[in-house]
Design a protein around this motif. Structure first.
Motif, short mmCIF file in Angstrom:
data_model
loop_
_atom_site.label_atom_id
_atom_site.label_comp_id
_atom_site.label_asym_id
_atom_site.label_seq_id
_atom_site.Cartn_x
_atom_site.Cartn_y
_atom_site.Cartn_z
N LEU A 189 0.86 -0.98 0.00
CA LEU A 189 0.14 0.15 -0.04
C LEU A 189 0.97 1.24 0.01
CD1 LEU A 189 -2.86 -1.02 2.41
CD2 LEU A 189 -3.18 -0.48 0.07
N ASP A 190 1.99 1.21 0.85
CA ASP A 190 2.96 2.41 0.81
C ASP A 190 3.48 2.58 -0.62
OD1 ASP A 190 2.39 2.57 3.53
OD2 ASP A 190 4.23 1.66 4.16
N VAL A 191 3.99 1.44 -1.39
CA VAL A 191 4.35 1.53 -2.85
C VAL A 191 3.48 2.14 -3.74
CG1 VAL A 191 5.40 0.40 -4.54
CG2 VAL A 191 6.27 -0.34 -2.19
N LEU A 192 2.46 1.94 -3.42
CA LEU A 192 1.16 2.08 -4.65
C LEU A 192 0.85 3.53 -4.40
CD1 LEU A 192 -0.84 -1.02 -4.60
CD2 LEU A 192 0.67 -0.30 -6.31
N LYS A 193 0.66 3.68 -2.99
CA LYS A 193 0.70 5.53 -2.86
C LYS A 193 1.66 6.32 -3.17
CE LYS A 193 -0.90 8.09 1.34
NZ LYS A 193 -1.25 8.09 2.88
#
Length: 572
Positions: free
Chosen positions: A290-294
């Motif tokens: 989720l951090d990477v996609l954000k």
């Protein structure tokens, strides 16, 4: 200026289809309905060549005709009076009358078509050869047997002047070829043939979607500078373009236009999708992902397998714009079972775990697949509208192994009379780039460039666990996003793709009036759509045009349906 629009009819003689089904034979020629439906081309369906409406059509696509003199005579009379007949194989009762010699059906080969750099793979051809050259016959394209540089066996397309009209016959059954490339030429009943170079070990006693693939390990793959091998050519999409381009051109020769819908909404050129399979179900891996996609600023589709993530992960994923989907596990090594009841049980778990009853899409774990239509029937029964299972399971068969990068509705086998399944197939190109056991990210750019060339969907699959544990995989995600955005891709979820494709198919184009104003029923259209009107001698000469399917076209915008309007008229 006014636009003379062509009336298109699709001829499928019911008696011919029933005869084939009686003997367990497929009528994949019916897939022409999906090709025209995807293009938004309106047509009238005829079930008999004696139908009085035949004479009202400007162009008749002879999808399937009875092998009778009566049917042949009806089409001949129609052409003589000024009609245009288009066929993909068949019409053999007319061969002698058109002064042609029929040949035996061939095996696989490659078609060199005008305007296309790459030859297109075909699986079978039935060639006609004119006995004598004559101005009344035009030959286009060349079929080569076996390989792209094999011996020439005849033209890909013959066009005959018949009275005031014409007959156009392709030597390749294009609709059936598209089906075989996308879905395989046979059900999945056993392991596929592995690649000789060791990059595609399909024979591992696990039945998968890629166990039936009509590509050639040697002829249809290419290699990047780093040595990554991949299937390079979306042949089914190329055939679709050839079919539509010829149909539009045949109408334009008569000064008629066939308006059609663009693939994507106004302002969108092509779409990318990142889907994620939860496999190891580590909450920490989910948070990292989720951090990477954000950081990348893109939405994605999360395919959830039992036992799933914690509730907090689901809430954050939904809050940040991601789709929660299903990941059906039928892998025996993990105690999975291939069967309707187990599919239903796991889906009920997914709905409870995610808190989402309306799950829209599914992808089978390890691309497990058996038979032909079982999975699609289960999905229909469960009201799951989209599937993502058709993709590669091995390092060496990534890319366009099923010949397409466009979402499509699959066709059933003959036991269901080749009906269309109400499930949108959204296949993927590759998984977990830069994983040490898989391909590196050097394939990302050729994949994106090829998808952009056919204005399709670039679907990349990753796993949260690999994004979390492997820095090179995280780098691959960032590279895919950056390169896609550089090329004008819009990132959507599978749910968004499904919603758009279904809404655009609710549009009914009735024609074009003065100055090319489009008259159409907007249906449930959710976003503004583009309608392309081919330029003719009487229309479009003073307006900017763009090439679509090789034909210069004028753009019109069809506004999304408003609640207070029953239909929309686009005036450009």
């Amino acid at each position: 200026m006014t636009v003379a629009t062509a009336k298109v009819a699709l001829l499928f003689e019911e008696k011919a289809a029933q005869l084939r089904w009686q003997y367990g034979l497929n009528v994949f020629q019916l897939y022409i309905q999906e090709v025209l439906g995807h293009a938004g081309i309106s047509y009238t369906m005829l079930e008999d060549a004696d139908d009085a409406r035949l004479s009202e059509a400007d162009v008749v696509v002879a999808g399937l005709t009875a092998d009778t003199q009566e049917s042949a005579e009806a089409l001949w009379r129609y052409a003589e009076l000024g009609g245009t007949v288009v066929a993909y194989g068949g019409l053999n009762k007319l061969a002698a009358r058109l002064d042609c010699v029929r040949s035996q059906a061939t095996g696989t080969g490659y078609a060199a078509l005008d305007g296309r750099a790459e030859p297109i793979r075909y699986l079978q051809a039935e060639v006609w050869t004119p006995k004598e050259p004559t101005p009344a016959v035009t030959a286009k394209g060349t079929l080569r047997n076996g390989t792209p540089d094999g011996p020439a066996i005849g033209p890909a397309l013959l066009s005959f002047q018949v009275g005031k009209g014409s007959v156009h016959r392709w030597a390749v059954d294009i609709p059936s070829t598209i089906v075989a490339l996308q879905q395989g030429a046979a059900p999945v009943l056993q392991d596929g043939v592995p690649a000789k170079d060791g990059t595609g070990a399909l024979d591992e006693y696990i039945l998968k979607a890629d166990d039936v693939c009509e590509m050639d390990w040697e002829l249809d793959r290419r290699t990047t500078d780093t040595g990554a091998v991949y299937y390079a050519f979306p042949y089914a999409d190329y055939w679709r373009e050839a079919l539509l381009g010829h149909l539009l051109g045949a109408a334009a020769e008569r000064g008629l236009a066939i308006p059609f819908l663009d693939v994507w909404p106004d302002g969108v050129e092509q779409v990318a999708l990142i889907s994620l399979d939860s496999d190891m179900n580590e909450d920490a891996a989910a948070e990292t992902t989720l951090d990477v996609l954000k950081a990348c600023g893109v939405p994605s589709t999360w395919c959830m397998i039992e036992p799933g993530f914690g509730e907090a992960v689901y809430k954050r994923a939904v809050r940040e714009g991601h789709e929660l989907a299903f990941h059906y596990n039928a892998l025996e090594q993990e105690k999975g079972v291939w069967g309707a009841q187990e599919f239903k049980r796991q889906l009920e778990w997914a709905r409870r775990a995610t808190g989402r009853q309306g799950i829209v899409s599914n992808k089978n774990h390890y691309t497990r697949f058996e038979g032909w239509g079982e999975l699609f029937r289960w999905l229909e029964a469960a009201d799951i509208q989209a599937d993502q299972t058709r993709g590669p399971s091995k390092k060496g068969n990534i890319g366009f192994l099923f010949g397409t990068c466009h979402p499509y509705f699959p066709i059933a086998w003959s036991d269901e009379e080749n009906r269309m399944y109400d499930v949108l197939e959204v296949g993927f190109l590759t998984q977990d780039l830069n994983h040490p056991m898989l391909a590196d990210d050097s394939v990302a750019v050729p994949f994106l460039d090829t998808v952009r060339g056919v204005r399709g969907l670039a679907h990349f699959l990753f796993h949260q666990t690999h994004i979390h544990h492997k820095e090179p995989v995280r780098q691959a995600v960032a590279k895919v996003v950056a390169e896609a955005e550089r090329r004008g891709f819009a990132f959507w979820t599978c749910e968004q793709i499904n919603e758009w494709e279904r809404s655009r198919r609710s549009v009914r184009i009735r024609g074009a009036g003065a100055d090319g104003a489009i008259e159409a029923e907007a249906g449930t259209l959710a976003q503004d759509a583009v309608v392309w009107v081919p330029r003719t001698a009487a229309f479009g000469s003073g307006e900017p045009t763009e090439l679509r399917y090789g034909v210069p076209c004028v753009k019109r915008v069809l506004r999304a349906k408003r609640e207070h309007k029953e239909e929309a008229v686009a005036n450009g």
